[in-house]
Scaffold this motif. Structure first.
Motif, PDB file in Angstrom:
ATOM      1  N   THR A   3      17.942  96.516   9.431  1.00  0.00           N
ATOM      2  CA  THR A   3      16.729  97.005  10.076  1.00  0.00           C
ATOM      3  C   THR A   3      17.105  97.809  11.314  1.00  0.00           C
ATOM      4  O   THR A   3      18.208  97.653  11.849  1.00  0.00           O
ATOM      5  N   PRO A   4      16.200  98.650  11.804  1.00  0.00           N
ATOM      6  CA  PRO A   4      16.496  99.399  13.035  1.00  0.00           C
ATOM      7  C   PRO A   4      16.771  98.465  14.216  1.00  0.00           C
ATOM      8  O   PRO A   4      17.604  98.767  15.066  1.00  0.00           O
ATOM      9  N   ARG A  55      34.645  86.058  15.517  1.00  0.00           N
ATOM     10  CA  ARG A  55      33.948  84.927  14.879  1.00  0.00           C
ATOM     11  C   ARG A  55      32.684  85.395  14.164  1.00  0.00           C
ATOM     12  O   ARG A  55      32.364  84.923  13.073  1.00  0.00           O
ATOM     13  N   LYS A  56      31.986  86.348  14.784  1.00  0.00           N
ATOM     14  CA  LYS A  56      30.768  86.879  14.176  1.00  0.00           C
ATOM     15  C   LYS A  56      31.091  87.609  12.872  1.00  0.00           C
ATOM     16  O   LYS A  56      30.387  87.461  11.878  1.00  0.00           O
ATOM     17  N   ALA A  57      32.178  88.386  12.877  1.00  0.00           N
ATOM     18  CA  ALA A  57      32.591  89.096  11.666  1.00  0.00           C
ATOM     19  C   ALA A  57      32.981  88.108  10.570  1.00  0.00           C
ATOM     20  O   ALA A  57      32.626  88.294   9.394  1.00  0.00           O
ATOM     21  N   ASP A  58      33.686  87.051  10.940  1.00  0.00           N
ATOM     22  CA  ASP A  58      34.062  86.028   9.957  1.00  0.00           C
ATOM     23  C   ASP A  58      32.838  85.342   9.367  1.00  0.00           C
ATOM     24  O   ASP A  58      32.774  85.090   8.161  1.00  0.00           O
ATOM     25  N   ALA A  59      31.870  85.026  10.219  1.00  0.00           N
ATOM     26  CA  ALA A  59      30.652  84.365   9.741  1.00  0.00           C
ATOM     27  C   ALA A  59      29.869  85.271   8.797  1.00  0.00           C
ATOM     28  O   ALA A  59      29.358  84.821   7.766  1.00  0.00           O
ATOM     29  N   GLN A  60      29.786  86.554   9.122  1.00  0.00           N
ATOM     30  CA  GLN A  60      29.090  87.500   8.254  1.00  0.00           C
ATOM     31  C   GLN A  60      29.815  87.646   6.916  1.00  0.00           C
ATOM     32  O   GLN A  60      29.177  87.743   5.867  1.00  0.00           O
ATOM     33  N   VAL A  72      25.914  95.536   4.691  1.00  0.00           N
ATOM     34  CA  VAL A  72      25.793  96.379   5.884  1.00  0.00           C
ATOM     35  C   VAL A  72      26.006  95.539   7.141  1.00  0.00           C
ATOM     36  O   VAL A  72      26.644  95.988   8.102  1.00  0.00           O
ATOM     37  N   ASN A  73      25.504  94.314   7.131  1.00  0.00           N
ATOM     38  CA  ASN A  73      25.691  93.423   8.283  1.00  0.00           C
ATOM     39  C   ASN A  73      27.173  93.104   8.480  1.00  0.00           C
ATOM     40  O   ASN A  73      27.651  93.010   9.610  1.00  0.00           O
ATOM     41  N   VAL A  74      27.887  92.927   7.386  1.00  0.00           N
ATOM     42  CA  VAL A  74      29.321  92.639   7.475  1.00  0.00           C
ATOM     43  C   VAL A  74      30.070  93.834   8.045  1.00  0.00           C
ATOM     44  O   VAL A  74      30.911  93.685   8.930  1.00  0.00           O
ATOM     45  N   VAL A  75      29.758  95.014   7.551  1.00  0.00           N
ATOM     46  CA  VAL A  75      30.430  96.221   8.034  1.00  0.00           C
ATOM     47  C   VAL A  75      30.163  96.415   9.528  1.00  0.00           C
ATOM     48  O   VAL A  75      31.070  96.762  10.293  1.00  0.00           O
TER      49      VAL A  75
END
Length: 107
Positions: A3-4, A55-60, A72-75
């Motif tokens: 989302t924007p 940590r945020k990237a790992d969780a995603q 897209v959230n992971v990228v």
């Protein structure tokens, strides 16, 4: 799809990791000379921000593997983590260069 609002938050978090923003945040002034921010606290904040981005990237990544998140959230999370690491490495390189320059000065 992201989302924007999500994109705006991602941009804000990347922008928040910059060294200029670290200088504006209140830091503990223990051991700070002349009322300036403590270098150790600045480096600690930068390390914490980099670790949190990782940590945020790992969780995603785990969420997308489980089918609960969008790619897209992971990228976006990985890009934030990469930007934080690149910033930290650039600061490290500048500190090392400054130390080497000081060591070359005649006494």
């Amino acid at each position: 799809m992201a989302t924007p609002g999500f994109a705006a938050n991602a941009y804000a978090s990347i922008k928040g990791m910059g060294a200029g923003n670290l200088m504006r945040k209140p830091l503990s002034s223990e051991g700070a000379g002349a009322g300036g921010p403590d270098f150790q606290a600045l480096i600690g904040k930068a390390l914490d921000a980099t670790a949190e981005a990782g940590r945020k990237a790992d969780a995603q990544t785990a969420s997308v593997a489980g089918g609960r998140a969008d790619i897209v959230n992971v990228v976006t999370a990985v890009a934030e983590s990469e930007a934080a690491i690149e910033t930290l490495v650039a600061v490290r390189d500048r500190v090392i260069a400054a130390y080497e320059e000081i060591m070359r000065m005649p006494v």
